[in-house]
Design an enzyme around this catalytic site. Structure first.
Site, PDB file in Angstrom:
ATOM      1  N   LEU A 262       0.826  -1.206   0.000  1.00 47.98           N
ATOM      2  CA  LEU A 262       0.000   0.000   0.000  1.00 47.98           C
ATOM      3  C   LEU A 262       0.863   1.260   0.000  1.00 47.98           C
ATOM      4  O   LEU A 262       0.665   2.163  -0.796  1.00 47.98           O
ATOM      5  CB  LEU A 262      -0.931  -0.001   1.210  1.00 47.98           C
ATOM      6  CG  LEU A 262      -1.782   1.246   1.443  1.00 47.98           C
ATOM      7  CD1 LEU A 262      -2.771   1.445   0.282  1.00 47.98           C
ATOM      8  CD2 LEU A 262      -2.549   1.140   2.767  1.00 47.98           C
TER       9      LEU A 262
ATOM     10  N   THR B  38       6.840  -4.964   3.625  1.00 50.92           N
ATOM     11  CA  THR B  38       7.341  -6.088   4.405  1.00 50.92           C
ATOM     12  C   THR B  38       7.273  -7.381   3.598  1.00 50.92           C
ATOM     13  O   THR B  38       6.269  -7.668   2.936  1.00 50.92           O
ATOM     14  CB  THR B  38       6.523  -6.238   5.693  1.00 50.92           C
ATOM     15  OG1 THR B  38       6.597  -5.025   6.445  1.00 50.92           O
ATOM     16  CG2 THR B  38       7.051  -7.381   6.551  1.00 50.92           C
TER      17      THR B  38
ATOM     18  N   ARG C 205      20.639  -9.315  40.895  1.00 49.88           N
ATOM     19  CA  ARG C 205      21.766  -8.385  40.984  1.00 49.88           C
ATOM     20  C   ARG C 205      21.763  -7.665  42.333  1.00 49.88           C
ATOM     21  O   ARG C 205      20.728  -7.137  42.766  1.00 49.88           O
ATOM     22  CB  ARG C 205      21.710  -7.373  39.841  1.00 49.88           C
ATOM     23  CG  ARG C 205      22.879  -6.382  39.843  1.00 49.88           C
ATOM     24  CD  ARG C 205      22.978  -5.650  38.530  1.00 49.88           C
ATOM     25  NE  ARG C 205      23.946  -4.575  38.553  1.00 49.88           N
ATOM     26  CZ  ARG C 205      25.268  -4.734  38.450  1.00 49.88           C
ATOM     27  NH1 ARG C 205      25.770  -5.953  38.331  1.00 49.88           N
ATOM     28  NH2 ARG C 205      26.075  -3.704  38.465  1.00 49.88           N
TER      29      ARG C 205
ATOM     30  N   GLY D  56      20.630  -1.087  33.370  1.00 48.97           N
ATOM     31  CA  GLY D  56      21.849  -0.283  33.372  1.00 48.97           C
ATOM     32  C   GLY D  56      22.682  -0.535  32.137  1.00 48.97           C
ATOM     33  O   GLY D  56      22.160  -0.665  31.027  1.00 48.97           O
ATOM     34  N   GLY D  57      23.994  -0.648  32.328  1.00 45.26           N
ATOM     35  CA  GLY D  57      24.886  -0.872  31.192  1.00 45.26           C
ATOM     36  C   GLY D  57      24.550  -2.139  30.420  1.00 45.26           C
ATOM     37  O   GLY D  57      24.695  -2.187  29.193  1.00 45.26           O
TER      38      GLY D  57
ATOM     39  N   GLU E 253       1.587   0.363  10.144  1.00 45.26           N
ATOM     40  CA  GLU E 253       0.147   0.066  10.040  1.00 45.26           C
ATOM     41  C   GLU E 253      -0.728   1.131  10.715  1.00 45.26           C
ATOM     42  O   GLU E 253      -1.776   0.829  11.275  1.00 45.26           O
ATOM     43  CB  GLU E 253      -0.149  -1.340  10.588  1.00 45.26           C
ATOM     44  CG  GLU E 253       0.505  -2.420   9.734  1.00 45.26           C
ATOM     45  CD  GLU E 253       0.045  -3.816  10.066  1.00 45.26           C
ATOM     46  OE1 GLU E 253      -1.063  -3.997  10.607  1.00 45.26           O
ATOM     47  OE2 GLU E 253       0.813  -4.761   9.769  1.00 45.26           O
TER      48      GLU E 253
END
Length: 385
Positions: free
Chosen positions: A125, A158, A269, A341-342, A365
């Site tokens: 489209l 796509t 962590r 974080g990192g 879309e």
């Protein structure tokens, strides 16, 4: 509203989850590095019937209702987005025009191959001057001696390089003054005059393809037109109504995946001698992510049920679900990067990749701005009634 999932659907959900964990996710890094989906991964999706998850069973699909289809998509969203780009076109926008507007002969000719995944579908489209304004397409289709001659250039299409079947939208009766009607056509891959042009490298979605489709005196039989001349805009929008709920479900699944990974990270962590999850500021971020996700999930479920039960509401519910879910997953992804974080910004870990992947859902879309336009339009119509 009571959202019920029967035992058969729950079993399908579990089998899809197992397939994602065992046969799809192990290739996520390879897809990102090499830009291709391994054949055996696509074969696993085909074997599960997911290329036709929402296609009626009479045409070889699983025949799931929209709610069941959404549940499956949420599981698929836990793997690389390239899988969804590739198979989902066959489920919604590349097949819905044929399913909803095709003749019996057209459905029997094309839907079984799409539902099996033997043929990859594509929906053409968008053009350079026709994005949100779909009616502005400049591609033309001229009827001559029982054939249509298509000329034009589509972009951001796509699956174009791997597609075997294209639903293409073009203007007909181009000599008439004023707004020209749009019609929809099914064009097979090897049709003379259809070529795939530039493949655009996007920020996310490695392994899937967004490309140009070029039509140069592309000659197709008149029986390849879907519906009547001038039905094209309605066909395009009807296909997008389904696609938007599919993408809403994808966003819910991706957000759940991000939340699960984030919770695992902050509980494992330790900083300053205690888990990150002990910090109230981080707990509040998790609360916001979880609440945001839950609200979007309910909107997606609601839209899926109403898609089947209230077809007249499809534009509203599709736009509402996509707006809420796509905006939600963007917020959840951003918070996930922050809480990792990192590690959240590393290319070799999935958080950064998913953060890039989900950004485009607010554009494809129908942008969030267009979704708001549709929601306001339909809401105002309802208030006048």
């Amino acid at each position: 509203m009571d959202f019920k999932f029967d035992d058969a659907l729950l079993a399908l959900q579990q089998s899809v989850r197992q397939m994602v964990d065992e046969k799809l996710k192990p290739y996520d890094s390879l897809i990102e590095a090499e830009g291709r989906i391994p054949t055996d991964a696509l074969d696993a999706i085909r074997s599960a019937g997911l290329f036709g998850s929402h296609t009626p069973s009479v045409y070889g699909g699983l025949g799931l209702d929209m709610l069941g289809n959404s549940l499956v998509i949420m599981e698929m969203a836990r793997a690389h987005i390239a899988y969804f780009y590739t198979y989902s076109m066959n489920v919604h926008i590349a097949s819905k025009g044929i399913e909803l507007y095709g003749t019996d002969a057209q459905r029997n000719r094309w839907l079984p191959d799409l539902a099996s995944g033997q043929v990859i579908g594509s929906y053409a489209l968008t053009e350079e001057a026709a994005g949100s304004d779909a009616a502005a397409v400049e591609t033309t289709a001229e009827l001559k001696d029982g054939y249509y001659i298509l000329n034009g250039r589509k972009r951001y299409i796509t699956n174009a390089p791997i597609a075997g079947l294209f639903t293409i939208f073009a203007h007909t009766n181009s000599t008439k003054p004023g707004k020209r009607p749009i019609s929809a056509f099914v064009v097979e891959k090897n049709t003379e005059g259809l070529t795939v042009g530039n493949i655009f490298e996007m920020a996310g979605g490695k392994g899937a393809f967004q490309a140009e489709v070029i039509l140069t005196d592309c000659k197709i039989p008149a029986e390849n037109r879907l519906g009547e001349e001038g039905d094209g805009f309605a066909i395009a929008m009807s296909s997008l109504d389904a696609g938007r709920i599919n993408w809403a479900a994808y966003c819910v699944g991706a957000a759940q995946n991000l939340l699960d990974m984030t919770i695992a990270h902050i509980t494992a962590r330790h900083q300053f001698g205690r888990p990150l999850s002990d910090n109230q500021g981080i707990q509040w971020k998790i609360a916001d992510m979880a609440a945001d996700l839950h609200a979007a999930r309910l909107v997606c479920y609601d839209a899926a049920v109403k898609y089947d039960e209230h077809p007249d509401q499809r534009p509203l519910i599709g736009a509402r679900a996509k707006l809420i879910a796509s905006e939600m997953v963007g917020r959840v992804a951003d918070q996930a990067v922050q809480l990792f974080g990192g590690q959240g910004y590393r290319k070799d870990l999935p958080i950064e990749r998913i953060w890039r992947e989900v950004r485009v859902v607010r554009i494809l879309e129908g942008t969030s701005e267009i979704m708001r336009h549709i929601i306001s339009r339909e809401t105002l119509k309802a208030s006048q009634r």
